[in-house]
Design a protein around this motif. Structure first.
Motif, PDB file in Angstrom:
ATOM      1  N   ARG A  53      -6.897   5.807  -2.977  1.00 16.37           N
ATOM      2  CA  ARG A  53      -6.423   5.005  -1.854  1.00 16.37           C
ATOM      3  C   ARG A  53      -5.217   5.658  -1.198  1.00 16.37           C
ATOM      4  NH1 ARG A  53      -6.180  -0.871  -4.964  1.00 16.37           N
ATOM      5  NH2 ARG A  53      -8.201  -0.700  -6.031  1.00 16.37           N
ATOM      6  N   PRO A  54      -5.149   5.603   0.118  1.00 14.54           N
ATOM      7  CA  PRO A  54      -3.978   6.158   0.796  1.00 14.54           C
ATOM      8  C   PRO A  54      -2.823   5.162   0.802  1.00 14.54           C
ATOM      9  CG  PRO A  54      -5.557   5.345   2.412  1.00 14.54           C
ATOM     10  CD  PRO A  54      -6.193   5.153   1.063  1.00 14.54           C
ATOM     11  N   GLY A  55      -1.604   5.729   0.986  1.00 14.65           N
ATOM     12  CA  GLY A  55      -0.432   4.900   1.196  1.00 14.65           C
ATOM     13  C   GLY A  55       0.450   4.743  -0.020  1.00 14.65           C
ATOM     14  N   GLY A  56       1.626   4.180   0.205  1.00 14.42           N
ATOM     15  CA  GLY A  56       2.538   3.836  -0.868  1.00 14.42           C
ATOM     16  C   GLY A  56       3.573   4.907  -1.154  1.00 14.42           C
ATOM     17  N   ARG A  57       4.582   4.518  -1.927  1.00 15.62           N
ATOM     18  CA  ARG A  57       5.636   5.417  -2.377  1.00 15.62           C
ATOM     19  C   ARG A  57       5.550   5.604  -3.887  1.00 15.62           C
ATOM     20  NH1 ARG A  57      12.108   4.449  -1.499  1.00 15.62           N
ATOM     21  NH2 ARG A  57      11.476   4.759   0.690  1.00 15.62           N
ATOM     22  N   LEU A  58       5.389   6.834  -4.328  1.00 16.62           N
ATOM     23  CA  LEU A  58       5.422   7.174  -5.745  1.00 16.62           C
ATOM     24  C   LEU A  58       6.852   7.419  -6.153  1.00 16.62           C
ATOM     25  CD1 LEU A  58       3.610   8.046  -8.292  1.00 16.62           C
ATOM     26  CD2 LEU A  58       4.208  10.372  -7.571  1.00 16.62           C
ATOM     27  N   ARG A  59       7.258   6.816  -7.276  1.00 11.44           N
ATOM     28  CA  ARG A  59       8.587   7.043  -7.821  1.00 11.44           C
ATOM     29  C   ARG A  59       8.446   7.864  -9.104  1.00 11.44           C
ATOM     30  NH1 ARG A  59       9.944   1.119  -8.925  1.00 11.44           N
ATOM     31  NH2 ARG A  59       7.785   1.380  -9.624  1.00 11.44           N
ATOM     32  N   SER A  60       9.036   9.033  -9.098  1.00  8.78           N
ATOM     33  CA  SER A  60       8.924   9.964 -10.210  1.00  8.78           C
ATOM     34  C   SER A  60      10.304  10.256 -10.770  1.00  8.78           C
ATOM     35  CB  SER A  60       8.268  11.265  -9.737  1.00  8.78           C
ATOM     36  OG  SER A  60       8.310  12.255 -10.742  1.00  8.78           O
ATOM     37  N   VAL A  61      10.455  10.136 -12.081  1.00  8.76           N
ATOM     38  CA  VAL A  61      11.745  10.422 -12.706  1.00  8.76           C
ATOM     39  C   VAL A  61      11.628  11.713 -13.505  1.00  8.76           C
ATOM     40  CG1 VAL A  61      11.289   8.981 -14.745  1.00  8.76           C
ATOM     41  CG2 VAL A  61      13.641   9.492 -14.088  1.00  8.76           C
ATOM     42  N   ILE A  62      12.639  12.571 -13.361  1.00 13.33           N
ATOM     43  CA  ILE A  62      12.540  13.941 -13.852  1.00 13.33           C
ATOM     44  C   ILE A  62      13.938  14.448 -14.198  1.00 13.33           C
ATOM     45  CG2 ILE A  62      12.745  14.957 -11.545  1.00 13.33           C
ATOM     46  CD1 ILE A  62      10.527  16.929 -12.345  1.00 13.33           C
ATOM     47  N   ALA A  63      14.028  15.436 -15.077  1.00 14.15           N
ATOM     48  CA  ALA A  63      15.326  15.984 -15.473  1.00 14.15           C
ATOM     49  C   ALA A  63      16.004  16.662 -14.297  1.00 14.15           C
ATOM     50  CB  ALA A  63      15.150  16.982 -16.622  1.00 14.15           C
ATOM     51  N   GLY A  64      17.302  16.431 -14.153  1.00 16.09           N
ATOM     52  CA  GLY A  64      18.030  17.003 -13.027  1.00 16.09           C
ATOM     53  C   GLY A  64      19.380  17.553 -13.423  1.00 16.09           C
ATOM     54  N   THR A 527      -1.906  12.963  -5.869  1.00 16.81           N
ATOM     55  CA  THR A 527      -1.580  11.705  -6.535  1.00 16.81           C
ATOM     56  C   THR A 527      -1.764  10.523  -5.587  1.00 16.81           C
ATOM     57  OG1 THR A 527       0.046  12.924  -7.847  1.00 16.81           O
ATOM     58  CG2 THR A 527       0.196  10.529  -7.881  1.00 16.81           C
ATOM     59  N   TRP A 528      -2.156   9.370  -6.141  1.00 14.86           N
ATOM     60  CA  TRP A 528      -2.333   8.166  -5.330  1.00 14.86           C
ATOM     61  C   TRP A 528      -2.045   6.933  -6.166  1.00 14.86           C
ATOM     62  CZ3 TRP A 528      -6.587   4.861  -6.516  1.00 14.86           C
ATOM     63  CH2 TRP A 528      -7.516   5.398  -7.412  1.00 14.86           C
ATOM     64  N   LEU A 529      -1.835   5.828  -5.480  1.00 20.41           N
ATOM     65  CA  LEU A 529      -1.489   4.564  -6.121  1.00 20.41           C
ATOM     66  C   LEU A 529      -2.572   3.531  -5.856  1.00 20.41           C
ATOM     67  CD1 LEU A 529       2.271   4.373  -5.064  1.00 20.41           C
ATOM     68  CD2 LEU A 529       1.376   5.116  -7.280  1.00 20.41           C
ATOM     69  N   ALA A 530      -2.951   2.802  -6.898  1.00 21.56           N
ATOM     70  CA  ALA A 530      -3.965   1.764  -6.761  1.00 21.56           C
ATOM     71  C   ALA A 530      -3.356   0.417  -6.385  1.00 21.56           C
ATOM     72  CB  ALA A 530      -4.756   1.628  -8.056  1.00 21.56           C
ATOM     73  N   THR A 531      -2.049   0.314  -6.335  1.00 23.65           N
ATOM     74  CA  THR A 531      -1.397  -0.954  -5.977  1.00 23.65           C
ATOM     75  C   THR A 531      -0.559  -0.787  -4.728  1.00 23.65           C
ATOM     76  OG1 THR A 531       0.500  -0.396  -7.403  1.00 23.65           O
ATOM     77  CG2 THR A 531      -1.295  -1.705  -8.357  1.00 23.65           C
TER      78      THR A 531
END
Length: 531
Positions: A53-64, A527-531
């Motif tokens: 599905r298109p759309g949405g914001r993915l939030r990814s947490v990663i070492a910085g 990557t995509w979001l189902a919600t």
């Protein structure tokens, strides 16, 4: 500078929700084979129902990194978060796959002359930057010039390139001359910093939004905190599904999982191995395990006492129980290391004897060196999965050899910029690259990341012969010679090759199982979001 902040409370202050880990409880794929197409494998993370599905914001947490050491420039950025931003905003000419091959990206082909002293890069037609500007040979030459700036960390990547004799041939061809012949230019171009930026690009610090050819474009950047990306509608390799990606930086391993479990993130990278085991039983989470492991090691500076004595270095290597390290620290997500980089890579020397735990022999070597009952300091931090645990276990194991290892806790967000390779003994962890790229970055006398202080002109000369050898059999023989010397006298205590698990919520689809160092790790193009 286009900084922005969030009203969310600071992640680093939260307790790890999975509970205490306890005292016991982190580049080696190369790519010298044939190049493949642009397709990519994706892991079944999330496996949400229905089509993507298109759309949405993915939030990814990663070492910085800390705000003062974080860098946006892809030719400078050295952290995991910086690398994730780079590969989603910019692109490379070629990149690594998980299976030791190279993938054509912005390049359509790479063609050497007979002896590797000149290479022709033919660009993919029809690629444009996110502002609509066509990609041309001038962008490649500008990027090379920029990467070779001695002030930039990327300067070592293209050190073999002779820009004075390199030139464009039309809009899509670049003839690249070498100072010395190079048999595997592709594996160099797939290295960490080798991104193509737009012709004329100057300082990249967020004060002006840069443009790239990657799947997303930069929207906002707050150093040491988070980055917001928006979909690049002009992306050449298929329109990304996500509207936005937010990359959140958290230096500490436990705090990253805390953010994920508390609902602040949809994907978490670089989780610990105990965390991976625990999360694998969570019905709302999928743990993504890449197919190959990364270098987990300590490094000794061979130019600094007491490690300037080869007998001390050999003793330190005999004082680590590698199988116990794999079992207790990595919970089986690892293979035993043997003090040389590159397991699984072309030309890796798997015929060397496996170094084993032998504290008695270590004591003998220290006695011969006049260093019996040696005491050393190991600075450590919760910077990457397994760091604290491997340091704690090594200190315990070394006692049997009469070695006291005092652990010194230092901040995670500055460990690799201020401590690693500078202290006499420290952690080191490289992602998966070819031997050609890794040695050029770390082991030659003039390499930019020579954290062991290894400087031997004879070794440098053999390496130059190896990387110039067009005959693979000749290259293999020379690389065996180089690795034998490093195995006997080098400064790495490379105890493990550990797979680096990530985790995603089950409503996240299209997560790639990329090995860190490859083009697929932390790449959100599919990557995509189902919600």
């Amino acid at each position: 500078m286009n900084n922005y902040t969030s009203a969310r409370p600071g992640f680093g202050r939260r307790r790890f929700l999975l509970g205490g880990m306890g005292a016991l409880g982190a580049v080696a794929l190369g790519g010298t084979g044939m190049l493949t197409g642009c397709g990519s494998e994706t892991a079944p993370a999330g496996a949400p129902d229905g089509p993507p599905r298109p759309g949405g914001r993915l939030r990814s947490v990663i070492a910085g990194r800390s705000a003062t050491s974080d860098v946006l420039d892809p030719h400078q950025a050295g952290s995991s978060a910086g690398g994730a931003v780079s590969k989603n905003v910019w692109d490379k000419l070629v990149a690594y796959n998980n299976d030791l091959t190279l993938r054509y990206r912005l390049a359509e082909s790479l063609e050497p002359n007979a002896d590797g002293s000149q290479w022709r890069i033919r660009l993919r037609p029809g690629v444009v930057f996110s502002d609509g500007t066509p990609l041309t040979s001038r962008d490649v030459l500008w990027s090379f010039e920029r990467m070779l700036d001695p002030a930039k960390k990327s300067s070592g990547d293209l050190a073999a390139v002779d820009m004075s004799r390199s030139r464009a041939e039309g809009d899509l061809d670049v003839l690249v001359a070498m100072k010395t012949p190079l048999a595997d230019f592709g594996s160099v171009l797939a290295g960490w910093y080798c991104y193509i930026v737009k012709d004329g690009t100057g300082v990249i610090d967020g004060s002006v939004l840069p443009v790239g050819t990657g799947p997303f474009a930069l929207e906002r950047w707050s150093p040491g905190d988070r980055t917001l990306l928006r979909r690049n509608e002009r992306y050449w390799d298929g329109r990304p599904l996500l509207d936005e990606v937010e990359i959140i930086q958290i230096a500490e391993t436990e705090a990253r999982v805390n953010a994920f479990l508390s609902g602040e993130a949809d994907v978490v990278h670089e989780i610990s191995y105990l965390q991976a085991r625990t999360l694998s039983s969570d019905p709302d989470t999928t743990v993504v395990v890449p197919p190959a492991g990364l270098m987990g090691a300590f490094q000794m500076r061979v130019d600094t006492p007491p490690f300037d004595d080869v007998r001390v270095r050999q003793a330190m290597r005999l004082a680590v129980d590698r199988q116990a390290m794999v079992d207790a620290v990595y919970y089986g997500y690892a293979e035993v290391g043997n003090d040389i980089y590159g397991k699984g890579a072309p030309f890796y020397h798997d015929g060397l004897p496996q170094r084993s735990y032998d504290p008695d022999r270590a004591r003998e070597l220290l006695r011969a060196a006049g260093k019996e009952n040696l005491t050393v300091t190991l600075p450590t931090a919760d910077g990457t999965p397994g760091m604290l645990e491997s340091a704690t276990l090594f200190a315990e194991q070394a006692k049997a050899a009469g070695i006291t290892i005092n652990l010194e806790s230092v901040p995670a967000d500055t460990y690799f910029s201020q401590v690693s390779g500078k202290a006499p003994l420290s952690h080191i962890g490289w992602w998966n690259y070819s031997l050609d790229y890794f040695y050029g970055q770390t082991m030659t006398s003039g390499s930019p990341s020579n954290g062991t202080g290894w400087r031997r002109p004879e070794w440098d000369a053999t390496f130059a012969q190896a990387r110039a050898a067009m005959d693979p059999r000749r290259r293999a023989a020379l690389y065996r010679e180089l690795q034998e010397e490093l195995w006997n006298e080098g400064g790495y205590i490379l105890h493990s090759f550990a797979k680096r698990p990530d985790a995603a919520k089950n409503y996240v689809g299209g997560v790639r199982d990329g090995v860190p160092g490859t083009d697929d790790w932390a790449n959100y193009a599919t990557t995509w979001l189902a919600t």
